[in-house]
Write an enzyme that holds these catalytic residues in place. Sequence first.
Site, short mmCIF file in Angstrom:
data_model
loop_
_atom_site.label_atom_id
_atom_site.label_comp_id
_atom_site.label_asym_id
_atom_site.label_seq_id
_atom_site.Cartn_x
_atom_site.Cartn_y
_atom_site.Cartn_z
N ARG A 16 40.20 37.26 36.10
CA ARG A 16 41.16 37.48 37.19
C ARG A 16 40.72 38.74 37.92
O ARG A 16 40.76 39.84 37.36
CB ARG A 16 42.56 37.64 36.62
CG ARG A 16 43.63 37.85 37.69
CD ARG A 16 43.99 36.53 38.36
NE ARG A 16 45.21 36.67 39.17
CZ ARG A 16 45.22 36.86 40.49
NH1 ARG A 16 44.08 36.92 41.16
NH2 ARG A 16 46.36 36.97 41.13
N GLY A 17 40.30 38.60 39.17
CA GLY A 17 39.66 39.66 39.90
C GLY A 17 40.35 41.01 39.91
O GLY A 17 39.74 42.03 39.54
N PRO A 18 41.61 41.11 40.30
CA PRO A 18 42.26 42.41 40.41
C PRO A 18 42.26 43.21 39.11
O PRO A 18 42.31 44.44 39.13
CB PRO A 18 43.68 42.05 40.84
CG PRO A 18 43.54 40.73 41.54
CD PRO A 18 42.47 40.00 40.79
N ASP A 19 42.24 42.53 37.97
CA ASP A 19 42.31 43.22 36.68
C ASP A 19 40.98 43.87 36.29
O ASP A 19 40.95 45.00 35.80
CB ASP A 19 42.72 42.24 35.57
CG ASP A 19 44.17 41.80 35.71
OD1 ASP A 19 44.90 42.42 36.52
OD2 ASP A 19 44.57 40.85 35.03
N ARG A 21 37.54 43.02 37.95
CA ARG A 21 36.35 42.76 38.77
C ARG A 21 35.43 43.98 38.87
O ARG A 21 34.21 43.87 38.73
CB ARG A 21 36.73 42.31 40.16
CG ARG A 21 35.50 42.02 41.03
CD ARG A 21 35.78 41.98 42.52
NE ARG A 21 36.53 40.80 42.89
CZ ARG A 21 37.76 40.85 43.38
NH1 ARG A 21 38.36 42.03 43.52
NH2 ARG A 21 38.40 39.76 43.72
N GLY A 49 42.75 25.80 48.50
CA GLY A 49 43.19 24.53 47.96
C GLY A 49 43.84 24.68 46.61
O GLY A 49 44.05 25.77 46.09
N GLU A 83 39.90 26.44 35.05
CA GLU A 83 38.58 26.70 34.49
C GLU A 83 38.63 26.66 32.96
O GLU A 83 37.73 26.09 32.31
CB GLU A 83 38.06 28.06 34.96
CG GLU A 83 37.68 28.10 36.42
CD GLU A 83 37.37 29.50 36.89
OE1 GLU A 83 37.03 29.65 38.07
OE2 GLU A 83 37.45 30.45 36.07
#
Length: 822
Positions: A16-19, A21, A49, A83
Site C-alpha cells: 500500500r503506497g502511502p504506508d 512506498r 477501474g 492481488e
Amino acid sequence: MSALPTGEYEVFLSFRGPDVRTTFADHLYSCLARSRIRTFRDEEELRKGETIAPSLIQAICESKIHIPILSQSYASSKWCLQELVQMVRCLKREKGHVILPIFYFIDPRDVRRQEGPFKEAFELHSQKFDPETIREWKDVLQEVGQMKGWHVTELDGQGSIVDQVLHQVELHLRSNYTLVTDELVGIDSHVEEVMKLLDVDFISGKIVGIHGMSGIGKTTIAKAVYNKVCSRFDRCCFLENVGDTLSKYNGAVELQNKMISSILRQEHKVGNSSEGVSVIKDRVCRLKTLIILDDADERFEFDQILGKLCDFSSKSRFIITTRNTRVLKFLQEYKLYEPREMSYDNALKLFSKFAFGGVTHPPEDQVDMSKEFVKLAAGLPLALKVFGSLLFRERKGFWEEKLAEMKAIPPTSEQVQKRLKISYDELTRNEKQIFLDIACFFLGEKKKLPFYMWSSCNIYPESGISTLVHRSLLKVDENKGFWMHDRIRDLGRAIVREEDIDRRGNRSRIWSKEDAVDIIHSREGTDRVEMLRVEMEEDATFTRKQLKKLSRLRYLAVRNGGLSGDLGEILPNVRWLQLHYDGPIPTNFNTKEVVILDLENCHVEDNWTGWKTAHKLKVLNLKPYQGTLSWISLLTNLAEVKLVDCNNCVTLPPLGNLPSLERLELVGFPSVRKVGPEFLGIATTSSSSSSSSSSSSTTFAFPKLTHLTMNRFREWNEWEEWDSNHDHRVMPCIAALSFNYCKRLAKLPDQLVQKKTVSSLQIFGGDLNFAYGDPDDGWSGEEWGKVKHIPSIYMGTCDKYESTVHYDWWEGQAYNGTGFWQ
C-alpha cells in the site's frame, strides 16, 4: 540455462503506497535490483477501474516469489486484496510459487482475525462489495497471516530485515533454477555417483571430471547434478561450450566475463586474462561457488583462466566435462567419472520418448523395429534422440527404409556419425544450408542477425529452424541463441570438409583461421565458397586478385586484415559484410545486396560510394566514425543501428526517414548539445503551415523502435520536446531506454521516460537530480519521481559508477567471431 519464472519477473512486490512506498518497500526494491533480481513493484495508486488488469495478473502468475508488505492500510485497498487473492491461487494451483509476507508495523494476529485497522477496512468494504468477495478476501488474509514471514516493529533494524528477505529470495530462486534437459531417462544412477564424488557436505576434493565419448550424456549428467545441488551454494555458474569459446579471438577473456558476470550478478568486462584472474581472486573466490565447465578441450588451462585452485573457498566445487582426460592432467586434485552406455531398457524408453511423442514404450506393432533402432544407436543418448525425432509420426514404410539404410553402414568407429547423417540427408536444401551455417559459424549467435541474411537469400529461416529443432539437430536457448551438441556440430563440419577432401577452396564454408588465410594467399578460393571468415595474427591486405574467384560469397568477415583496390563487382552476392581492421575500406565496393554491415576501426567517409547503393541494408554497426552521417537517411530499410564514437557530429544525423528502425544505439557523440526534431522524426514545416498539415507530418515517427540508447553524450544538455498532441505518434512501441554518462544532462526527456510502454531504463552518471545515500535510504530527487513507475531501472550517480564500473553497456559485449549486440 532456463530460470524460473519463465516470464519477465522473478519477484512480485505488493504494498500500500502511502504506508511504505518511500521507506521499506523502496529499500527492499533497491536491494533486489542491485542483486539483479527482476522485481515487479506495484504502484496501486495508479490504478483505474474496479479490478486489476490482465497484464498485472500475468505478472503475478509468472513471478514465483510474492512479497506482500502488509501494513496498516493494506486491507483498505481493493487492488491489494485482489492481488493477494491471485497470489494464493498461484500458490495452490502451481508448484514452485511461494509467498513471503512482511507484517509491517502490524500484528500478524490482526491479519489472521481481521482485527484493528483490518476490521475498520472491511467495515467500509462491506458497503461496496458483495458478501462472497468479502469472504474471499478474509479467507486469504487468514491464510497469509498464518504463513511464516517477518514481523517488523519500531524496535527492529529495517536494513537487517531487508537483508534477511533478500537471502530468502536468493535461496528460493536457486532452488527453482534449472538447466533445461530433456534426456532424463535412466540418469539417476549417474547423478548419484557424481554426487558422491562431489562430496558437497565435506571439505575435500574440489573438482570432478566427467569424461567420455561425444554423445554419451556428459552434459546432461552435469546439468542434472547442477539442478540437484545449486541451492546449496552462494553462487552458481554453468559455462557451455568451453572449447568453442576458447577457440575464438580473445576467447579466454570472454569466458572469464561470462563467469564473473554470472557469479556477481552484474555485467562485467575485463580487458585481458590477467585482469580476469585478478578479479576472480578478489571477488569470486571468497564465495561458496558451483562452477560447471562444459565440453572443455586441450585449450582449457585452469590456472590461466580461473587462477589458482587453492584461492577458492574450500566449499566451492567444479565439474568439468570433457572428451579428453588430458584436460585435467595439470590439476593436482580431481576425481574422475566415466558414464556408462545406457542400459537397453532405458535406451528403449528414451527412443520411445522422441519417436512416439513422450510415451516410454513403443506400440506393439512397432516394438521390433524400435528395438533394432535402439541397437543401432549403440547406447548413445544423442543418437537415440536424433533417430527417434527423425521417425516421429512417419509411416511404417519410412521406418523400414531408414532401418535398412542404417544397417547398411559398415561397423566402423564412425558408424554412429554416419547414421546421424541420415537425419541430415532428409532435410531440404534450405534446411541443410541453415544447418551447415550454424554448425560452422553461428553457434552461440543470437538468431536475429543470421535471419536477416537467410531471408535475403530466400532460405526461409523460420520454417528451417523449426524443422531442425523438431529433428533434434538444433536447440534455440531462452536468449534466442543457437546451440548444437558437439557431435552434431562435428557432423556438420565433416559434411563441409567432405565436399572436397583435397581442395579446401572448393568447400562451401571456410571457418578455420589457418585454412582461410592459406586460401586467400594462395588464391585457391573458388566460386563454391559461400561463407568465409578470415582472422589474421597481424595486419594484412587482400587484393582484388585474391578475392576475384569468390563470386558466390554471401558472408565475409575479415579481422586484422584489410581489403584494397577497386573491388567493383567481384563480390556481388555478399549479404553480411564484417570488416574489423584499422585501415581504409575499398572506395568501390558493391553493397547492393548487403543486409548486415559491420565496420570497426575502418577508415570510411561520408563520400564512400557504398552508402548510395546499400538500399537493402537492415543492420549497421560503425565504430568509430569520423564523418557527419549525412547519408544515413538514404538507408530507409534499416532495422538496427549502432553508431559509436562519432566525434565530428555536432548534431544527430537525420534519422527521421528510417521508419523500419527497431533498435538504435548511439554511443559517444561528444559534440552534440541539443537533441531536436531531426532525431524525433518530426518533419519540419513552415510557420504558415496549417494545423492539419502539421499533424500529417508527424504520423507515427519511429513506429517500430523498441530500444533507444544514448550513451556518452558529454555535452548534451537539452531535449527539445515535441507538441504533446503528438505523444502517441512518436515512438509508440519504445520499451528500453539508456542514458549513460551524459554528464551535462540535468533533465530527462519526460515525453520518453513517462511513456507507458517503457519497461527498462538505465541511467549511469550525469547531473540528473537523483540522490543516493546508504543502501537503506533509496533514491529520491525531482527526476526520480518521473521514472520510479518503470519496472526495471539500473541507475547510479556519476561519481559512484565511474569509480566502480569499468565497462560500457554495449561495448561490454564480447566479440564472438561473427557479429555484435550479443
